[in-house]
Design an enzyme around this catalytic site. Structure first.
Site, PDB file in Angstrom:
ATOM      1  N   GLU A   1      -9.560  -3.611  53.016  1.00 20.33           N
ATOM      2  CA  GLU A   1     -10.028  -3.529  51.623  1.00 20.33           C
ATOM      3  C   GLU A   1      -8.775  -3.653  50.767  1.00 20.33           C
ATOM      4  O   GLU A   1      -7.979  -2.709  50.681  1.00 20.33           O
ATOM      5  CB  GLU A   1     -10.700  -2.170  51.366  1.00 20.33           C
ATOM      6  CG  GLU A   1     -12.045  -1.976  52.042  1.00 20.33           C
ATOM      7  CD  GLU A   1     -13.190  -2.643  51.278  1.00 20.33           C
ATOM      8  OE1 GLU A   1     -12.947  -3.211  50.196  1.00 20.33           O
ATOM      9  OE2 GLU A   1     -14.326  -2.582  51.778  1.00 20.33           O
TER      10      GLU A   1
ATOM     11  N   CYS B   1      -8.334  -1.288  42.037  1.00 17.00           N
ATOM     12  CA  CYS B   1      -8.319  -2.634  42.626  1.00 17.00           C
ATOM     13  C   CYS B   1      -9.247  -3.569  41.856  1.00 17.00           C
ATOM     14  O   CYS B   1      -9.115  -4.781  41.963  1.00 17.00           O
ATOM     15  CB  CYS B   1      -8.709  -2.565  44.083  1.00 17.00           C
ATOM     16  SG  CYS B   1     -10.090  -1.488  44.362  1.00 17.00           S
TER      17      CYS B   1
ATOM     18  N   ASN C   1      -4.484   5.316  44.863  1.00 15.02           N
ATOM     19  CA  ASN C   1      -5.145   5.272  43.557  1.00 15.02           C
ATOM     20  C   ASN C   1      -6.500   5.984  43.502  1.00 15.02           C
ATOM     21  O   ASN C   1      -6.927   6.362  42.421  1.00 15.02           O
ATOM     22  CB  ASN C   1      -5.239   3.824  43.052  1.00 15.02           C
ATOM     23  CG  ASN C   1      -6.092   2.954  43.921  1.00 15.02           C
ATOM     24  OD1 ASN C   1      -6.265   3.232  45.109  1.00 15.02           O
ATOM     25  ND2 ASN C   1      -6.652   1.906  43.356  1.00 15.02           N
TER      26      ASN C   1
HETATM   27  P1  NAP Z   1       0.079   0.109  49.788  1.00 17.01           P
HETATM   28  O1  NAP Z   1       1.477   0.242  49.340  1.00 17.01           O
HETATM   29  O2  NAP Z   1      -0.307  -1.084  50.573  1.00 17.01           O
HETATM   30  O3  NAP Z   1      -0.209   1.442  50.621  1.00 17.01           O
HETATM   31  C1  NAP Z   1      -1.493   1.726  51.146  1.00 17.01           C
HETATM   32  C2  NAP Z   1      -1.332   2.600  52.374  1.00 17.01           C
HETATM   33  O4  NAP Z   1      -0.670   1.839  53.385  1.00 17.01           O
HETATM   34  C3  NAP Z   1      -0.472   3.851  52.148  1.00 17.01           C
HETATM   35  O5  NAP Z   1      -0.998   4.908  52.924  1.00 17.01           O
HETATM   36  C4  NAP Z   1       0.881   3.415  52.683  1.00 17.01           C
HETATM   37  O6  NAP Z   1       1.676   4.482  53.111  1.00 17.01           O
HETATM   38  C5  NAP Z   1       0.436   2.567  53.874  1.00 17.01           C
HETATM   39  N1  NAP Z   1       1.439   1.623  54.357  1.00 17.01           N
HETATM   40  C6  NAP Z   1       2.418   1.010  53.658  1.00 17.01           C
HETATM   41  N2  NAP Z   1       3.148   0.227  54.498  1.00 17.01           N
HETATM   42  C7  NAP Z   1       2.600   0.348  55.742  1.00 17.01           C
HETATM   43  C8  NAP Z   1       2.887  -0.207  57.024  1.00 17.01           C
HETATM   44  N3  NAP Z   1       3.890  -1.055  57.207  1.00 17.01           N
HETATM   45  N4  NAP Z   1       2.108   0.160  58.070  1.00 17.01           N
HETATM   46  C9  NAP Z   1       1.094   1.008  57.904  1.00 17.01           C
HETATM   47  N5  NAP Z   1       0.774   1.571  56.718  1.00 17.01           N
HETATM   48  C10 NAP Z   1       1.499   1.229  55.650  1.00 17.01           C
HETATM   49  O7  NAP Z   1      -0.937   0.211  48.578  1.00 17.01           O
HETATM   50  P2  NAP Z   1      -0.960   1.257  47.375  1.00 17.01           P
HETATM   51  O8  NAP Z   1       0.146   0.933  46.443  1.00 17.01           O
HETATM   52  O9  NAP Z   1      -1.087   2.662  47.881  1.00 17.01           O
HETATM   53  O10 NAP Z   1      -2.360   0.902  46.730  1.00 17.01           O
HETATM   54  C11 NAP Z   1      -2.525  -0.118  45.832  1.00 17.01           C
HETATM   55  C12 NAP Z   1      -3.172  -1.321  46.477  1.00 17.01           C
HETATM   56  O11 NAP Z   1      -4.391  -0.958  47.103  1.00 17.01           O
HETATM   57  C13 NAP Z   1      -3.541  -2.374  45.449  1.00 17.01           C
HETATM   58  O12 NAP Z   1      -3.260  -3.644  45.947  1.00 17.01           O
HETATM   59  C14 NAP Z   1      -5.043  -2.178  45.297  1.00 17.01           C
HETATM   60  O13 NAP Z   1      -5.732  -3.300  44.817  1.00 17.01           O
HETATM   61  C15 NAP Z   1      -5.431  -1.845  46.688  1.00 17.01           C
HETATM   62  N6  NAP Z   1      -6.720  -1.164  46.710  1.00 17.01           N
HETATM   63  C16 NAP Z   1      -7.809  -1.803  47.232  1.00 17.01           C
HETATM   64  C17 NAP Z   1      -9.048  -1.183  47.219  1.00 17.01           C
HETATM   65  C18 NAP Z   1     -10.277  -1.813  47.800  1.00 17.01           C
HETATM   66  O14 NAP Z   1     -11.217  -1.096  48.095  1.00 17.01           O
HETATM   67  N7  NAP Z   1     -10.319  -3.115  47.980  1.00 17.01           N
HETATM   68  C19 NAP Z   1      -9.168   0.094  46.680  1.00 17.01           C
HETATM   69  C20 NAP Z   1      -8.040   0.703  46.162  1.00 17.01           C
HETATM   70  C21 NAP Z   1      -6.822   0.083  46.195  1.00 17.01           C
HETATM   71  P3  NAP Z   1       2.811   5.124  52.166  1.00 17.01           P
HETATM   72  O15 NAP Z   1       2.091   5.670  50.992  1.00 17.01           O
HETATM   73  O16 NAP Z   1       3.405   6.165  53.025  1.00 17.01           O
HETATM   74  O17 NAP Z   1       3.741   4.019  51.819  1.00 17.01           O
END
Ligand code: NAP
Length: 475
Positions: free
Chosen positions: A250, A284, A154
């Site tokens: 995060e 987020c 995002n």
């Molecule tokens: P996500 O599905 O958890 O993916 C985040 C990253 O993790 C991607 O690079 C993804 O790779 C990787 N990933 C997924 N499964 C994994 C595994 N089993 N082992 C290692 N890496 C893995 O999250 P998203 O949909 O991209 O992002 C949305 C989420 O991020 C929301 O919950 C949002 O609130 C949170 N967020 C938090 C913050 C903060 O600073 N607190 C900021 C922004 C977003 P792939 O893309 O290859 O699947």
């Protein structure tokens, strides 16, 4: 692939590497292929760790790290428009939000350069205890070691910047795995660091299957820290599996904000309409739950809903667009099903609630029960709930009533109410008379409860990515 599509290779040990396999990057708006990147697997991830370990064998002095970080700021400035358009193309982010993200990445690099130059230990007052008499002691801050960085879709530029710029400031080499849906911006930053003179191995970028690359980062003992931004379940799962590493998380939120009886309702309605729906709620800290004191509830809603209806929904590449697509079809289906669950559970949809073409309309839901998914879980879409409360303590209890704790906010003219909320909202950050979607990149940013266990912002990330070593001298 569109004629303007970008093709990028992996960066490993200072070389741009092809693997013979490619990952396609598609626009979430048009479905068109906007680029492709070389696809890595476990072998490339291991080679990247080898390269990072080798790089760290010859530490880079702080002034060189700072100079590289400053050069990247200039590089982003030079290519600002192109980079913003790339974010918009791969993430479906409205161009005006993508431009803000690009400028914020410059800020993140600037503050990281400052931290690189400031990084120092401290003197320990040894004669403060009898045991320390006759001794001099001070601490050194040593880089923690190779960092594995995993970033979400995002904020494909600035959240990558928070990881790789802070790691370099701390003196750590990085293996970065960006989100598969949005790897292009990360590789642009890698290109800029490379051009800025970063020696081989200090930044390595591997794009590919998350679990395969994630497993290598988790298992390899040379990776001393994993910095992860993404969803809570993936993040906490990584931490469980990497017991001996520092795992910095995060994660998500179901962002609440309280509109108290004495709030400036025009200000609250305007700020909250914009911040519930920017990037279609896929931040987020996008506002998701608005709790309004019941005496001013109708008045607030009568200002808020027209503000939401005035948002421009459409093509993210259009300068006027406020709300574009969500990231993919799965997300769209899930969000629509949560709206349906709320309807079926007796909540009222005040505006939106369905599709406009392929895009989910900005949706406002009233009187939603606390156990509905839209109140309890992270929607990560253009949906906001507006419920009423009687007392401030009730509002705080409602706001605290999820597993998340990243940021929350309150609108009030009463300093006591504001401070009471700040003390009792169980979140990493509380905004007063500002939407809790607000973030400046030097702030300590991060959550409690399921939202995470660390703070980002270069000064705080550098603290996490270095270890204190105490030196004791007998005088
Ligand atoms: P996500 O599905 O958890 O993916 C985040 C990253 O993790 C991607 O690079 C993804 O790779 C990787 N990933 C997924 N499964 C994994 C595994 N089993 N082992 C290692 N890496 C893995 O999250 P998203 O949909 O991209 O992002 C949305 C989420 O991020 C929301 O919950 C949002 O609130 C949170 N967020 C938090 C913050 C903060 O600073 N607190 C900021 C922004 C977003 P792939 O893309 O290859 O699947």
């Amino acid at each position: 692939m569109a004629a303007t599509a970008t093709e990028r290779k992996l960066l490993i040990g200072g070389e741009w590497v092809e693997t013979g396999e490619w990952l396609e990057v598609r626009s979430p708006y048009s479905g068109e292929v906007v680029g492709r990147v070389a696809k890595a697997g476990a072998d490339e991830a291991k080679a990247a760790i080898d390269a990072a370990e080798k790089a760290m064998a010859e530490p880079l002095p702080a002034h060189k790290r700072a100079e590289i970080l400053v050069k990247v700021v200039a590089g982003i400035a030079r290519r600002h428009d192109e980079i913003a358009r790339q974010i918009s193309a791969e993430a479906g982010k409205p161009l005006k939000a993508a431009k803000v993200e690009t400028s914020r990445a410059m800020s993140t690099y600037t503050f990281s350069a400052v931290e690189a130059r400031k990084l120092a230990g401290e003197v320990v007052p040894m004669d403060a205890a009898q045991a320390g008499e006759g001794k001099l002691a001070f601490t050194l801050r040593a880089p923690i070691g190779v960092v594995g960085a995993i970033s979400p879709f995002n904020f494909p530029l600035n959240l990558v910047a928070h990881k790789i710029a802070a790691s370099l400031a701390a003196g750590c080499a990085v293996v970065l795995k960006p989100a598969s849906q949005t790897p292009l911006s990360a590789l642009t930053l890698a290109e800029l660091e490379h051009e800025a003179g970063l020696p081989p191995g200090w930044l390595n970028v591997v794009c590919g299957p998350a679990s395969e690359i994630g497993d290598v980062l988790v298992v390899d003992e040379r990776v001393r820290a994993i910095t992860f931004t993404g969803s809570a379940d993936v993040g906490w799962g990584l931490r469980e599996r990497a017991a001996k590493k520092k795992v910095l998380l995060e994660l998500g939120n179901a962002t609440p904000v309280v509109v108290h009886e004495d709030a400036d309702l025009d200000e609250a309605a305007t700020k909250l309409a914009a911040n519930s729906f920017s990037f279609a709620g896929q931040s987020c800290i996008s506002v998701q739950r608005i709790y309004v004191q019941q005496q001013v509830y109708d008045e607030f809603v009568s200002r808020f809903v027209p503000g939401v209806e005035g948002l421009v929904v459409g093509d993210p590449a259009d300068e006027d667009t406020d709300v574009g697509p969500v990231i993919d079809d799965d997300a769209r289906k899930r969000i629509l099903s949560w709206i349906e669950e709320a309807r079926a559970g007796g909540a009222e949809v005040l505006t939106g609630g369905s599709l406009e073409g392929d895009l989910i309309q900005p949706t406002v839901i009233a009187n939603a029960a606390a156990d509905l998914k839209v109140c309890r879980e992270e929607v990560f879409g253009p949906v906001v709930v507006v419920n009423s409360y009687e007392s401030l303590d009730e509002a705080i209890e409602l706001a605290n009533g999820t597993r998340y704790g990243l940021q929350a906010g309150i609108f009030t003219a009463d300093i006591r109410a504001a401070l009471h909320a700040a003390q009792n909202l169980e979140f990493g950050g509380v905004t007063v008379n500002e939407a809790p979607t607000f973030r400046a990149d030097q702030m300590p940013y991060g959550g409690v409860k399921d939202s995470g266990n660390t703070r980002e912002g270069p000064a705080y990330a550098v603290r996490e990515l270095t270890e204190e070593r105490v030196v004791v001298i007998d005088l």
